[in-house]
Design an enzyme around this catalytic site. Structure first.
Site, mmCIF file in Angstrom:
data_model
loop_
_atom_site.group_PDB
_atom_site.id
_atom_site.type_symbol
_atom_site.label_atom_id
_atom_site.label_comp_id
_atom_site.label_asym_id
_atom_site.label_seq_id
_atom_site.Cartn_x
_atom_site.Cartn_y
_atom_site.Cartn_z
ATOM 1 N N TYR A 34 0.839 -1.215 0.000
ATOM 2 C CA TYR A 34 0.000 0.000 0.000
ATOM 3 C C TYR A 34 0.867 1.256 0.000
ATOM 4 O O TYR A 34 0.665 2.164 -0.816
ATOM 5 C CB TYR A 34 -0.904 -0.030 1.232
HETATM 6 N N1 NAD Z 1 -9.312 6.681 5.245
HETATM 7 C C1 NAD Z 1 -8.159 7.222 5.576
HETATM 8 O O1 NAD Z 1 -7.912 7.647 6.702
HETATM 9 C C2 NAD Z 1 -7.082 7.339 4.526
HETATM 10 C C3 NAD Z 1 -5.788 7.653 4.932
HETATM 11 C C4 NAD Z 1 -4.806 7.846 3.963
HETATM 12 C C5 NAD Z 1 -5.125 7.713 2.626
HETATM 13 N N2 NAD Z 1 -6.394 7.386 2.251
HETATM 14 C C6 NAD Z 1 -6.689 7.255 0.825
HETATM 15 O O2 NAD Z 1 -7.958 7.838 0.544
HETATM 16 C C7 NAD Z 1 -8.609 7.079 -0.493
HETATM 17 C C8 NAD Z 1 -9.972 6.630 -0.021
HETATM 18 O O3 NAD Z 1 -9.814 5.867 1.161
HETATM 19 P P1 NAD Z 1 -11.061 5.230 1.922
HETATM 20 O O4 NAD Z 1 -10.628 5.001 3.318
HETATM 21 O O5 NAD Z 1 -12.290 6.007 1.638
HETATM 22 O O6 NAD Z 1 -11.144 3.803 1.173
HETATM 23 P P2 NAD Z 1 -12.353 2.749 1.173
HETATM 24 O O7 NAD Z 1 -11.697 1.414 1.175
HETATM 25 O O8 NAD Z 1 -13.350 3.077 2.242
HETATM 26 O O9 NAD Z 1 -13.041 3.011 -0.242
HETATM 27 C C9 NAD Z 1 -12.401 2.672 -1.421
HETATM 28 C C10 NAD Z 1 -13.439 2.517 -2.516
HETATM 29 O O10 NAD Z 1 -12.765 2.050 -3.692
HETATM 30 C C11 NAD Z 1 -13.541 1.033 -4.291
HETATM 31 N N3 NAD Z 1 -12.678 0.141 -5.061
HETATM 32 C C12 NAD Z 1 -11.819 -0.800 -4.600
HETATM 33 N N4 NAD Z 1 -11.253 -1.477 -5.614
HETATM 34 C C13 NAD Z 1 -11.773 -0.964 -6.754
HETATM 35 C C14 NAD Z 1 -11.603 -1.274 -8.146
HETATM 36 N N5 NAD Z 1 -10.769 -2.250 -8.534
HETATM 37 N N6 NAD Z 1 -12.292 -0.553 -9.043
HETATM 38 C C15 NAD Z 1 -13.152 0.434 -8.655
HETATM 39 N N7 NAD Z 1 -13.364 0.754 -7.349
HETATM 40 C C16 NAD Z 1 -12.680 0.064 -6.414
HETATM 41 C C17 NAD Z 1 -14.198 0.316 -3.111
HETATM 42 O O11 NAD Z 1 -15.329 -0.440 -3.528
HETATM 43 C C18 NAD Z 1 -14.519 1.480 -2.181
HETATM 44 O O12 NAD Z 1 -15.814 2.007 -2.451
HETATM 45 C C19 NAD Z 1 -7.654 5.931 -0.835
HETATM 46 O O13 NAD Z 1 -6.853 6.300 -1.928
HETATM 47 C C20 NAD Z 1 -6.808 5.796 0.410
HETATM 48 O O14 NAD Z 1 -5.542 5.231 0.134
HETATM 49 C C21 NAD Z 1 -7.381 7.175 3.183
#
Ligand code: NAD
Length: 252
Positions: free
Chosen positions: A155
């Site tokens: 990741y």
């Molecule tokens: N949540 C946090 O605190 C956090 C921290 C750092 C970075 N991020 C980044 O923010 C972004 C969103 O994070 P999140 O926590 O909302 O993630 P999440 O896992 O809650 O949501 C991710 C979404 O992507 C979709 N997805 C997964 N694989 C897919 C594919 N192959 N094709 C299409 N859609 C697909 C999933 O169905 C889901 O709806 C990500 O890039 C994550 O790395 C989040």
């Protein structure tokens, strides 16, 4: 009048979490939002929330690892709306909690396929439309990439590649009027919530390191930052990372 009136925005992974929050924030500012997710039901749920605030959009079920499917999705958006103004590469999947030496090729394919490779595919497919008058790209990065994180090597490496892609595109596309920036959030999305329920000490440990000791909100914190980056006031801002994490990581 909204900041994004008449703009066409694509948000990947918008079926839940951060992408859902960004989509709603865009919709409330007048954008038409194309909700893309591998989970079609979740995508349609976000579209319902968009319509409930009086905006419009489109829900597309796409596995963003497939670049032909990405091309087809962008073509469908252009067919419907005529252009793309804003692209948010938000989706990211990864198997985590895996010691580095046990990371498999499949783990790498998942993390890089949904992260930098899919971001690349969408940016390439949207480029002709982004440079045609208005262009904003927002990629999602993670503070874990600055600090490293045990069990998250695939990741963290994928997020580092997204940061490098963002800098390259910001250099190349500024002359086309396209800005390319990152947001690095901290939000208790369902996925993060599940992790922290299983590891409550991790949550307390992270919050204790924050200057503002709470998790962020997908819409009111991250979504509003995305509205700024996507809007007309950010036209001279490119290649940067907005760290929307309560002061967890300082990028400067
Ligand atoms: N949540 C946090 O605190 C956090 C921290 C750092 C970075 N991020 C980044 O923010 C972004 C969103 O994070 P999140 O926590 O909302 O993630 P999440 O896992 O809650 O949501 C991710 C979404 O992507 C979709 N997805 C997964 N694989 C897919 C594919 N192959 N094709 C299409 N859609 C697909 C999933 O169905 C889901 O709806 C990500 O890039 C994550 O790395 C989040």
């Amino acid at each position: 009048m909204g900041t994004l009136d008449g703009k066409i925005a694509i948000v990947t992974g918008a079926g839940g979490g951060v992408g859902h929050g960004i989509s709603l924030a865009f919709a409330k500012e007048g954008a038409s939002v194309v909700v893309i997710d591998i989970d079609g039901e979740a995508a349609r749920g976000t579209l319902g929330a968009i319509e409930a605030v009086g905006a419009s959009g489109l829900a597309l079920t796409v596995d963003i690892r497939d670049s032909a499917a990405v091309d087809a999705a962008v073509a469908a958006v252009v067919e419907r709306y005529g252009t793309v103004d804003i692209l948010v590469n938000n989706a990211q999947a990864a198997r985590v909690g895996v010691p580095l030496a046990e990371v498999t090729d499949e783990d790498l394919d998942l993390a890089f396929g949904t992260g930098p490779r899919a971001s690349f595919s969408f940016m390439r497919a949207c480029y002709p439309y982004l440079k045609d008058g208005y262009g904003r790209v927002i990629n999602l990065r993670s503070a874990s990439e600055l600090m490293g994180m045990v069990g998250y090597a695939a990741y963290v490496s994928a997020k580092g590649a997204i940061a490098a892609l963002t800098r390259s595109a910001a250099r190349e596309w500024g002359k086309d009027g396209i800005t390319v920036n990152c947001i690095a959030p901290f939000v208790l999305t369902p996925a993060a919530d599940a992790h922290f329920k299983a590891h409550p000490d991790d949550y307390q440990g992270i919050v204790a390191t924050l200057s503002i000791p709470r998790a962020g909100d997908a819409e009111s914190d991250v979504g509003r930052t995305a509205v700024f980056l996507a809007g007309p006031d950010a036209s001279y801002l490119t290649g940067t990372t907005m760290s929307v994490d309560g002061g967890g990581a300082f990028y400067a």
